[in-house]
Design a protein around this motif. Structure first.
Motif, PDB file in Angstrom:
ATOM      1  N   HIS A 218      35.024  55.034  66.824  1.00 61.06           N
ATOM      2  CA  HIS A 218      35.041  55.034  68.278  1.00 61.06           C
ATOM      3  C   HIS A 218      36.379  55.508  68.830  1.00 61.06           C
ATOM      4  O   HIS A 218      36.816  55.057  69.869  1.00 61.06           O
ATOM      5  CB  HIS A 218      34.743  53.635  68.820  1.00 61.06           C
ATOM      6  CG  HIS A 218      33.386  53.150  68.458  1.00 61.06           C
ATOM      7  ND1 HIS A 218      32.240  53.652  69.019  1.00 61.06           N
ATOM      8  CD2 HIS A 218      32.975  52.224  67.562  1.00 61.06           C
ATOM      9  CE1 HIS A 218      31.192  53.046  68.506  1.00 61.06           C
ATOM     10  NE2 HIS A 218      31.602  52.189  67.617  1.00 61.06           N
TER      11      HIS A 218
ATOM     12  N   VAL B  18      42.362  53.069  65.666  1.00 58.37           N
ATOM     13  CA  VAL B  18      41.323  52.052  65.546  1.00 58.37           C
ATOM     14  C   VAL B  18      41.042  51.512  66.932  1.00 58.37           C
ATOM     15  O   VAL B  18      41.930  51.043  67.621  1.00 58.37           O
ATOM     16  CB  VAL B  18      41.777  50.903  64.619  1.00 58.37           C
ATOM     17  CG1 VAL B  18      40.741  49.806  64.584  1.00 58.37           C
ATOM     18  CG2 VAL B  18      42.048  51.434  63.223  1.00 58.37           C
ATOM     19  N   THR B  19      39.784  51.598  67.339  1.00 56.30           N
ATOM     20  CA  THR B  19      39.356  51.071  68.623  1.00 56.30           C
ATOM     21  C   THR B  19      38.617  49.768  68.378  1.00 56.30           C
ATOM     22  O   THR B  19      37.763  49.699  67.502  1.00 56.30           O
ATOM     23  CB  THR B  19      38.426  52.076  69.331  1.00 56.30           C
ATOM     24  OG1 THR B  19      39.130  53.298  69.512  1.00 56.30           O
ATOM     25  CG2 THR B  19      37.969  51.543  70.667  1.00 56.30           C
ATOM     26  N   HIS B  20      38.945  48.754  69.127  1.00 60.31           N
ATOM     27  CA  HIS B  20      38.282  47.469  68.978  1.00 60.31           C
ATOM     28  C   HIS B  20      36.876  47.548  69.563  1.00 60.31           C
ATOM     29  O   HIS B  20      36.656  48.183  70.589  1.00 60.31           O
ATOM     30  CB  HIS B  20      39.070  46.382  69.702  1.00 60.31           C
ATOM     31  CG  HIS B  20      40.430  46.173  69.112  1.00 60.31           C
ATOM     32  ND1 HIS B  20      40.985  44.929  68.977  1.00 60.31           N
ATOM     33  CD2 HIS B  20      41.342  47.038  68.613  1.00 60.31           C
ATOM     34  CE1 HIS B  20      42.173  45.045  68.427  1.00 60.31           C
ATOM     35  NE2 HIS B  20      42.414  46.321  68.200  1.00 60.31           N
ATOM     36  N   VAL B  21      35.920  46.888  68.914  1.00 59.86           N
ATOM     37  CA  VAL B  21      34.525  46.913  69.337  1.00 59.86           C
ATOM     38  C   VAL B  21      34.006  45.478  69.367  1.00 59.86           C
ATOM     39  O   VAL B  21      34.216  44.719  68.432  1.00 59.86           O
ATOM     40  CB  VAL B  21      33.659  47.755  68.368  1.00 59.86           C
ATOM     41  CG1 VAL B  21      32.196  47.709  68.770  1.00 59.86           C
ATOM     42  CG2 VAL B  21      34.165  49.182  68.306  1.00 59.86           C
ATOM     43  N   ASN B  22      33.339  45.122  70.448  1.00 61.22           N
ATOM     44  CA  ASN B  22      32.727  43.804  70.587  1.00 61.22           C
ATOM     45  C   ASN B  22      31.291  44.035  71.045  1.00 61.22           C
ATOM     46  O   ASN B  22      30.996  44.033  72.236  1.00 61.22           O
ATOM     47  CB  ASN B  22      33.502  42.961  71.598  1.00 61.22           C
ATOM     48  CG  ASN B  22      32.971  41.545  71.718  1.00 61.22           C
ATOM     49  OD1 ASN B  22      31.914  41.225  71.202  1.00 61.22           O
ATOM     50  ND2 ASN B  22      33.705  40.709  72.415  1.00 61.22           N
TER      51      ASN B  22
ATOM     52  N   SER C 175      28.131  41.142  74.380  1.00 61.67           N
ATOM     53  CA  SER C 175      29.441  40.934  73.766  1.00 61.67           C
ATOM     54  C   SER C 175      29.686  39.458  73.530  1.00 61.67           C
ATOM     55  O   SER C 175      29.262  38.618  74.325  1.00 61.67           O
ATOM     56  CB  SER C 175      30.548  41.466  74.682  1.00 61.67           C
ATOM     57  OG  SER C 175      30.382  42.846  74.908  1.00 61.67           O
TER      58      SER C 175
END
Length: 146
Positions: A27, A33-37, A109
């Motif tokens: 992403h 690094v992109t955080h994903v929830n 989320s």
């Protein structure tokens, strides 16, 4: 090692590898690094949704999903009961007709809410739903739209 190989390793009693994927950042840009929830749940509704008034006006819909584990090691580990909420009036419209036992899909989320109670700080985890779908009505064999 792909997802199927990881599942086969688990079935054979082995430990899955530490690295699940070697793909580039899914992403974001390469190296970032992109955080994903993002949460997707499918389970049975444990009761009818509750409606709570908010101090600033509006409502929140609250419900719980019972999600079964495929490979539970004991009856105590066979299910999770997960609290779900939505503040969005358009999503709440889909929730109004739900009944105990309906099979529900929730996308949203994970949230950790905090507040101060009479005995000190309190907190809970819940899924904040942005998309909901009744996949099957209680006692029916076919999908029902929410």
């Amino acid at each position: 090692m792909d997802r199927i190989e990881i599942e086969e390793t688990r079935r054979q009693g082995g430990d899955p590898p530490d690295v699940v994927s070697t793909d580039s950042a899914p992403h974001g840009t390469a190296g970032a690094v992109t955080h994903v929830n993002e949460i997707v749940l499918v389970g049975r509704l444990s009761g009818v949704p509750e409606w709570k008034s908010l101090p600033g006006g509006g409502q929140v819909a609250v419900w719980r999903l019972i999600v079964e584990h495929r490979d539970a090691r004991s009856p105590q580990d066979a299910i999770d009961t997960i609290r779900c909420v939505t503040y969005d009036p358009s999503v709440q419209e889909g929730v109004r007709d739900w009944r105990h036992g309906d099979v529900i899909e929730v996308r949203g989320s994970l949230r950790h809410r905090f507040w101060r109670g009479p005995n000190g700080p309190r907190g809970l985890y819940e899924v904040e739903a942005v998309i909901v779908l009744r996949r099957q009505g209680a006692g029916s064999g076919s999908a029902a739209p929410a």
